[in-house]
Structure formats: structure tokens, C-alpha cells
Design a protein around this motif. Structure first.
Motif, short mmCIF file in Angstrom:
data_model
loop_
_atom_site.label_atom_id
_atom_site.label_comp_id
_atom_site.label_asym_id
_atom_site.label_seq_id
_atom_site.Cartn_x
_atom_site.Cartn_y
_atom_site.Cartn_z
N ASP A 12 0.83 -1.21 0.00
CA ASP A 12 0.00 0.00 0.00
C ASP A 12 0.86 1.26 0.00
OD1 ASP A 12 -2.31 -1.46 -0.06
OD2 ASP A 12 -2.65 -1.40 2.11
N ARG A 13 1.95 1.24 0.78
CA ARG A 13 2.85 2.40 0.80
C ARG A 13 3.49 2.61 -0.55
NH1 ARG A 13 4.56 0.32 5.90
NH2 ARG A 13 6.46 -0.50 4.91
N ARG A 14 3.85 1.51 -1.21
CA ARG A 14 4.44 1.62 -2.54
C ARG A 14 3.42 2.15 -3.54
NH1 ARG A 14 9.84 1.96 -2.81
NH2 ARG A 14 10.81 0.53 -1.36
N ARG A 15 2.19 1.70 -3.45
CA ARG A 15 1.15 2.14 -4.39
C ARG A 15 0.84 3.62 -4.23
NH1 ARG A 15 -3.91 -1.77 -4.22
NH2 ARG A 15 -4.57 -0.23 -5.77
N VAL A 16 0.91 4.11 -2.99
CA VAL A 16 0.64 5.53 -2.75
C VAL A 16 1.72 6.40 -3.38
CG1 VAL A 16 0.53 7.30 -0.96
CG2 VAL A 16 -0.71 5.16 -0.67
N SER A 17 2.97 5.95 -3.29
CA SER A 17 4.09 6.76 -3.79
C SER A 17 4.41 6.50 -5.26
CB SER A 17 5.34 6.48 -2.94
OG SER A 17 5.71 5.11 -3.03
N ILE A 18 3.65 5.63 -5.92
CA ILE A 18 3.95 5.31 -7.32
C ILE A 18 3.59 6.50 -8.23
CG2 ILE A 18 1.72 4.34 -8.03
CD1 ILE A 18 3.28 2.03 -9.30
N ARG A 19 4.40 6.72 -9.25
CA ARG A 19 4.12 7.78 -10.22
C ARG A 19 3.22 7.23 -11.33
NH1 ARG A 19 7.07 12.56 -9.76
NH2 ARG A 19 7.84 12.65 -7.62
N PRO A 20 2.40 8.09 -11.95
CA PRO A 20 1.50 7.61 -13.02
C PRO A 20 2.27 6.89 -14.12
CG PRO A 20 0.98 9.87 -12.39
CD PRO A 20 2.25 9.53 -11.69
N TRP A 21 1.76 5.72 -14.51
CA TRP A 21 2.46 4.93 -15.52
C TRP A 21 2.45 5.62 -16.89
CZ3 TRP A 21 5.59 1.19 -14.17
CH2 TRP A 21 5.38 0.52 -12.95
N CYS B 152 24.49 10.92 -15.06
CA CYS B 152 24.56 10.55 -13.63
C CYS B 152 23.46 11.23 -12.83
CB CYS B 152 25.93 10.92 -13.07
SG CYS B 152 27.29 9.94 -13.74
N GLN B 153 23.20 12.52 -13.15
CA GLN B 153 22.14 13.23 -12.46
C GLN B 153 20.78 12.59 -12.72
OE1 GLN B 153 22.43 17.28 -13.80
NE2 GLN B 153 23.99 17.85 -12.28
N ARG B 154 20.54 12.20 -13.96
CA ARG B 154 19.27 11.57 -14.30
C ARG B 154 19.09 10.25 -13.55
NH1 ARG B 154 18.06 12.03 -20.80
NH2 ARG B 154 17.93 14.30 -20.95
N VAL B 155 20.13 9.44 -13.55
CA VAL B 155 20.03 8.13 -12.90
C VAL B 155 19.73 8.29 -11.41
CG1 VAL B 155 21.31 6.05 -12.23
CG2 VAL B 155 21.50 6.94 -14.57
N VAL B 156 20.47 9.17 -10.74
CA VAL B 156 20.28 9.35 -9.30
C VAL B 156 18.88 9.88 -9.00
CG1 VAL B 156 21.05 10.66 -7.28
CG2 VAL B 156 22.73 9.67 -8.85
N LYS B 157 18.46 10.93 -9.72
CA LYS B 157 17.17 11.55 -9.45
C LYS B 157 16.00 10.66 -9.86
CE LYS B 157 18.22 15.44 -7.52
NZ LYS B 157 17.74 15.78 -6.15
N ASN B 158 16.11 10.00 -11.01
CA ASN B 158 15.01 9.15 -11.47
C ASN B 158 14.83 7.92 -10.60
OD1 ASN B 158 14.07 10.72 -13.62
ND2 ASN B 158 15.59 9.87 -15.04
N VAL B 159 15.91 7.35 -10.11
CA VAL B 159 15.80 6.21 -9.21
C VAL B 159 15.06 6.63 -7.94
CG1 VAL B 159 17.11 4.68 -7.69
CG2 VAL B 159 17.78 4.92 -10.07
N ASP B 160 15.32 7.84 -7.48
CA ASP B 160 14.62 8.34 -6.29
C ASP B 160 13.16 8.67 -6.60
OD1 ASP B 160 14.65 9.35 -3.49
OD2 ASP B 160 14.26 11.26 -4.47
N THR B 161 12.92 9.27 -7.77
CA THR B 161 11.57 9.68 -8.14
C THR B 161 10.68 8.50 -8.46
OG1 THR B 161 12.43 11.77 -9.05
CG2 THR B 161 10.20 11.09 -9.73
N ASN C 151 11.11 5.28 -7.70
CA ASN C 151 11.53 4.12 -6.90
C ASN C 151 10.43 3.06 -6.82
OD1 ASN C 151 11.65 2.79 -3.94
ND2 ASN C 151 13.72 3.20 -4.68
N SER C 152 9.20 3.47 -6.57
CA SER C 152 8.10 2.52 -6.46
C SER C 152 7.79 1.86 -7.80
CB SER C 152 6.86 3.22 -5.91
OG SER C 152 7.08 3.65 -4.58
N ASN C 153 7.84 2.62 -8.88
CA ASN C 153 7.62 2.03 -10.21
C ASN C 153 8.66 0.97 -10.52
OD1 ASN C 153 6.74 5.01 -10.15
ND2 ASN C 153 5.62 4.25 -11.92
N TYR C 154 9.91 1.27 -10.21
CA TYR C 154 10.98 0.31 -10.46
C TYR C 154 10.81 -0.94 -9.59
CZ TYR C 154 13.42 4.14 -12.85
OH TYR C 154 13.76 5.15 -13.72
#
Length: 207
Positions: free
Chosen positions: A58-67, A86-95, A97-100
Motif C-alpha cells: 500500500d505504501r508503494r502504491r501511494v508513492s507510485i508515479r502515473p504509468w 549521472c544526475q538523471r540516474v540518481v534523481k530518477n531512481v529516487d523519483t 523508486n516505487s515504479n521500479y
């Protein structure tokens, strides 16, 4: 003809009484502790429960970004240099995270479903662990003078099911899942442009 309720009603009464026995508190746990009846036999070891897993999902679903935004082709481009990559990888993994995380779980599920032998190996492991854990509830399991804890029981179940995992090619499956995960997530994180909020955050960071 004997008096009393008809045969059909006797059958219903018997079935109701049996159901009451099955779902009574006395049968809820191998140790006789209270619970929800026979359904409570499908319990998990201490620290692992269905409610805990549900809360995590449920916590993951709440923080998931729209597919739709996650796969929007208009937001993909080649990074201009290694620093931007490098900036993209670091930021996108954080942004994302739930989708991944859900992608990783999906790859694991696909790998298991597409391999019948792996399904059998997992069933053997689960069955062995369940039997060992039930025995430990009835009486303490002691090996070399030490009581078997839950991690020890899982290790023992893994040792019992190891030949089946070897026949199922579990090692190759693990490497396939890891490789596919790194490729999919790495490619997305590298080529997905940063969100506007992430760009503003980068500009606000002190040099």
C-alpha cells in the motif's frame, strides 16, 4: 418413523456443528492458542505477516508515479554528457523508486510463472519450511545443542530443496532477473528527462 428433525435438517445441523469446530479458537493454532480457526493455520512466522506485506504494498502504491508519465516517449532524450546522465540516474531512481520496485517484482513473477520447475522448487521449499516450523511449534527443535530459530529453519528448508532448485536452474533465473532489471531500470533512468521539480531542486543546490 423416528421423531425429530427431518434427515435434511439433521444434515444441515451436523454441517453447522462441524463448521463451528473447524473455525473454533481451540483449533486456531498448533499450540492451541486462540485465533480465527482453521484459517489461522495458514499463519506466517513471527515478523512476517500478510498485514505487514499489505502495508508495504500500500505504501508503494501511494508513492507510485502515473504509468502514463512513466512511459511517455516525449520525455525521453539522450543525455548531453556523462554528468547529466549521472544526475538523471540518481534523481530518477529516487523519483520512480516505487515504479521500479513493481517492475522488479513483475520480472520475478514472470520468471517464476514461465518456469514450471522453479514453481515446483518453490513449492518444495515452502512445504519443507512449513513442516519444520510446525514441528518447532509442537516441540523445540535442537541441533548441536542450539534451538533452531526462524532463519535456521529457513536455511534447513533451503538445504532440503536445494537439489530441486539446482534442477530448476534457479541460478540462471536469478541472473536473468538481475540482468533484465538492471537493463530496464538503467535504460529508463538514463534516458528519462528529469521532472520539473527535480530540475528546480538541482538549480537551487549550492555549487
Amino acid at each position: 418413523m423416528p421423531s425429530g428433525a427431518p434427515a435434511g435438517e439433521n444434515c444441515l445441523v451436523d454441517m453447522d456443528s462441524k463448521a463451528g469446530d473447524l473455525f473454533s479458537a481451540e483449533d486456531a493454532h498448533p499450540t492451541g492458542a486462540g485465533g480465527a480457526g482453521i484459517l489461522a493455520r495458514l499463519w506466517l512466522p513471527k515478523g512476517l505477516s500478510v498485514s505487514t506485506a499489505k502495508e508495504w504494498i500500500d505504501r508503494r502504491r501511494v508513492s507510485i508515479r502515473p504509468w502514463a508519465s512513466f512511459v511517455d516517449q516525449r520525455k525521453f532524450s539522450k543525455p548531453r554528457n556523462f554528468g547529466e546522465l549521472c544526475q538523471r540516474v540518481v534523481k530518477n531512481v529516487d523519483t520512480f523508486n516505487s515504479n521500479y520496485t513493481f517492475i522488479f517484482m513483475g520480472l520475478i513473477l514472470y520468471c517464476i510463472i514461465s518456469s514450471p520447475m522453479l514453481l515446483i522448487a518453490l513449492a518444495v521449499f515452502a512445504g519443507a519450511f512449513y513442516i519444520i516450523h510446525l514441528k518447532s511449534q509442537e516441540s523445540k527443535l535442537v541441533v548441536l545443542g542450539k534451538e533452531l530459530t526462524v532463519p535456521h529453519q529457513m536455511s534447513l528448508a533451503g538445504a532440503v530443496s536445494l537439489p530441486v532448485f539446482w534442477l530448476a536452474g534457479a541460478g540462471a533465473a536469478v541472473f536473468w532477473v538481475l540482468g533484465a532489471t538492471l537493463f530496464v531500470i538503467g535504460s529508463h533512468a538514463a534516458f528519462r528527462e528529469l521532472e520539473t521539480s527535480d530540475m528546480e531542486e538541482l538549480f537551487m543546490e549550492p555549487v
